[in-house]
Write a protein that holds these residues in place. Structure first.
Motif, PDB file in Angstrom:
ATOM      1  N   VAL A   5       1.194  -0.499  -4.471  1.00  0.00           N
ATOM      2  CA  VAL A   5       1.852   0.437  -3.977  1.00  0.00           C
ATOM      3  C   VAL A   5       1.528   1.154  -5.238  1.00  0.00           C
ATOM      4  CG1 VAL A   5       4.101   1.714  -4.355  1.00  0.00           C
ATOM      5  CG2 VAL A   5       3.697   0.054  -1.993  1.00  0.00           C
ATOM      6  N   ILE A   6       1.256   2.369  -5.440  1.00  0.00           N
ATOM      7  CA  ILE A   6       0.703   3.767  -6.025  1.00  0.00           C
ATOM      8  C   ILE A   6       1.673   4.433  -5.843  1.00  0.00           C
ATOM      9  CG2 ILE A   6      -0.610   4.591  -7.725  1.00  0.00           C
ATOM     10  CD1 ILE A   6      -2.927   2.344  -6.201  1.00  0.00           C
ATOM     11  N   VAL A  29      -4.464  -1.687  -1.989  1.00  0.00           N
ATOM     12  CA  VAL A  29      -3.565  -1.397  -2.521  1.00  0.00           C
ATOM     13  C   VAL A  29      -2.842  -1.122  -0.678  1.00  0.00           C
ATOM     14  CG1 VAL A  29      -3.106   0.750  -2.817  1.00  0.00           C
ATOM     15  CG2 VAL A  29      -4.357  -0.148  -4.616  1.00  0.00           C
ATOM     16  N   VAL A  30      -1.601  -1.291  -0.398  1.00  0.00           N
ATOM     17  CA  VAL A  30      -1.162  -1.434   0.549  1.00  0.00           C
ATOM     18  C   VAL A  30      -0.146   0.180   1.104  1.00  0.00           C
ATOM     19  CG1 VAL A  30      -0.555  -3.787   1.210  1.00  0.00           C
ATOM     20  CG2 VAL A  30       1.076  -2.851  -0.275  1.00  0.00           C
ATOM     21  N   LEU A  42       8.380   3.191   0.470  1.00  0.00           N
ATOM     22  CA  LEU A  42       7.203   2.203   0.539  1.00  0.00           C
ATOM     23  C   LEU A  42       7.135   0.703   0.193  1.00  0.00           C
ATOM     24  CD1 LEU A  42       4.436   4.795  -0.112  1.00  0.00           C
ATOM     25  CD2 LEU A  42       4.647   3.335   1.881  1.00  0.00           C
ATOM     26  N   VAL A  43       8.118   0.855  -0.957  1.00  0.00           N
ATOM     27  CA  VAL A  43       7.965  -1.038  -1.657  1.00  0.00           C
ATOM     28  C   VAL A  43       9.048  -1.543  -0.514  1.00  0.00           C
ATOM     29  CG1 VAL A  43       9.024  -2.157  -3.755  1.00  0.00           C
ATOM     30  CG2 VAL A  43       7.187  -0.256  -4.074  1.00  0.00           C
ATOM     31  N   LYS A  44       9.745  -1.042  -0.227  1.00  0.00           N
ATOM     32  CA  LYS A  44      11.009  -1.587   0.828  1.00  0.00           C
ATOM     33  C   LYS A  44      10.299  -2.132   2.137  1.00  0.00           C
ATOM     34  CE  LYS A  44      14.982   0.300  -1.494  1.00  0.00           C
ATOM     35  NZ  LYS A  44      16.094   1.403  -1.501  1.00  0.00           N
ATOM     36  N   LEU A  45       9.036  -0.901   2.261  1.00  0.00           N
ATOM     37  CA  LEU A  45       8.400  -0.959   3.712  1.00  0.00           C
ATOM     38  C   LEU A  45       7.555  -2.139   4.093  1.00  0.00           C
ATOM     39  CD1 LEU A  45       7.482   0.466   6.794  1.00  0.00           C
ATOM     40  CD2 LEU A  45       6.710   1.505   5.747  1.00  0.00           C
ATOM     41  N   HIS A  46       6.910  -1.859   2.731  1.00  0.00           N
ATOM     42  CA  HIS A  46       5.449  -2.493   2.939  1.00  0.00           C
ATOM     43  C   HIS A  46       5.830  -4.026   1.823  1.00  0.00           C
ATOM     44  CE1 HIS A  46       2.975   0.439   4.832  1.00  0.00           C
ATOM     45  NE2 HIS A  46       3.065   1.131   3.684  1.00  0.00           N
ATOM     46  N   CYS A  74       9.516  -6.410  -6.699  1.00  0.00           N
ATOM     47  CA  CYS A  74       9.047  -6.300  -6.217  1.00  0.00           C
ATOM     48  C   CYS A  74       8.342  -5.582  -8.673  1.00  0.00           C
ATOM     49  CB  CYS A  74       8.663  -4.555  -6.040  1.00  0.00           C
ATOM     50  SG  CYS A  74       7.314  -3.639  -6.437  1.00  0.00           S
ATOM     51  N   LYS A  75       7.070  -5.927  -8.812  1.00  0.00           N
ATOM     52  CA  LYS A  75       6.589  -6.124 -10.345  1.00  0.00           C
ATOM     53  C   LYS A  75       6.591  -4.567 -10.358  1.00  0.00           C
ATOM     54  CE  LYS A  75       6.043 -10.969 -11.272  1.00  0.00           C
ATOM     55  NZ  LYS A  75       7.467 -11.297 -11.616  1.00  0.00           N
TER      56      LYS A  75
END
Length: 199
Positions: A5-6, A29-30, A42-46, A74-75
Motif C-alpha cells: 500500500v502506498i 500495489v494493492v 487500506l492496510v486493514k482492508l487489504h 504490516c511493515k
C-alpha cells in the motif's frame, strides 16, 4: 508476491511510485492513499505486507499512521523529503522498518522493500549519521514551556499552567533561546519544528 500500500499526498508521485513498483516481478500495489487515515483503512482492508508512507499528509500524517499500524503485521517504510532527526526518531519509535529520502535513486526503493521483507531495517545514511550528532538540547520542562508557547500561551498563562512564577517562565524562555541559538520565541518554534522535535 510482496503486496504494497502506498500513501502519498502528491497525486503524480503516488501514481509514479505505484507504476514503478508494479513493474517489479515480485511486487504488487494493492492500495493507494493520499493521507494517513486512508492508508490505515487500506492496510486493514487489504492486509498488505508493507506500507510505503510519506510523512506530511493531510488528515493524519505518516508518523501517526505508522503508530496506528503497529501490531497489524504490516511493515512500514517512511519515504519523505525531510531528513529531520526528530522525524526519524519518531519513525523509529513508531516501529518503522525503513526511512528513505525521496531524492534516493528509484531502484533503491524496490531493493529496500525486499531488504525490509527479509527482516532488515533500512535507514537513510544521512539520518543515521545525524543521529549521533544532534540531540534535542532542551530538558523536559523546557520542552513543555516551548510547547505551551507554540500553543499561543503568554507568560502568565504558562506560569498558571505549570504552577510556577512568571519570573521562572522568563528564565526558562531565555535558557531555551540560548540553547537553540535564536533571538525570539517565533525563531525558537521554527528551529524546533525544523529539527522535527515537536512531538
Amino acid at each position: 508476491m510482496i503486496r504494497i500500500v502506498i500513501a502519498e499526498d502528491q497525486r503524480m508521485l503516488l501514481g509514479a511510485l505505484a507504476s514503478l513498483l508494479d513493474l517489479e516481478e515480485d511486487m504488487q500495489v494493492v492500495g493507494k492513499a493520499s493521507n494517513g487515515e486512508d492508508a490505515v483503512k487500506l492496510v486493514k482492508l487489504h492486509k498488505p505486507d508493507i506500507c510505503v508512507m510519506d510523512i506530511e499528509m493531510p488528515i493524519m500524517n505518516g508518523l501517526d499512521a505508522a503508530e496506528e499500524l503497529k501490531g497489524l503485521g504490516c511493515k512500514v517504510i517512511i519515504l519523505t523529503t525531510f531528513a529531520r532527526y526528530g522525524y526519524f526518531e519518531r519513525a523509529v519509535k513508531a516501529g518503522a522498518n525503513g526511512y528513505l529520502l525521496k531524492d534516493s535513486p528509484s531502484e533503491e526503493l524496490a531493493t529496500s522493500i525486499r531488504s525490509v521483507m527479509a527482516g532488515r531495517r533500512i535507514y537513510a545514511s544521512e539520518l543515521v549519521d545525524e543521529t549521533y550528532n544532534e540531540e534535542n538540547p532542551l530538558t523536559e520542562r523546557e520542552k513543555e514551556v516551548l510547547n505551551l508557547i507554540a500553543d499561543g500561551k503568554n507568560t502568565k498563562e504558562i506560569a498558571d499552567h505549570m504552577y510556577i512564577t512568571r519570573g521562572t517562565v522568563r528564565n526558562y524562555i531565555s535558557v531555551i533561546l540560548d540553547k537553540l541559538n535564536v533571538s525570539n520565541r517565533i525563531e525558537a518554534i521554527m528551529r524546533f519544528k525544523e529539527k522535527g522535535w515537536f512531538k
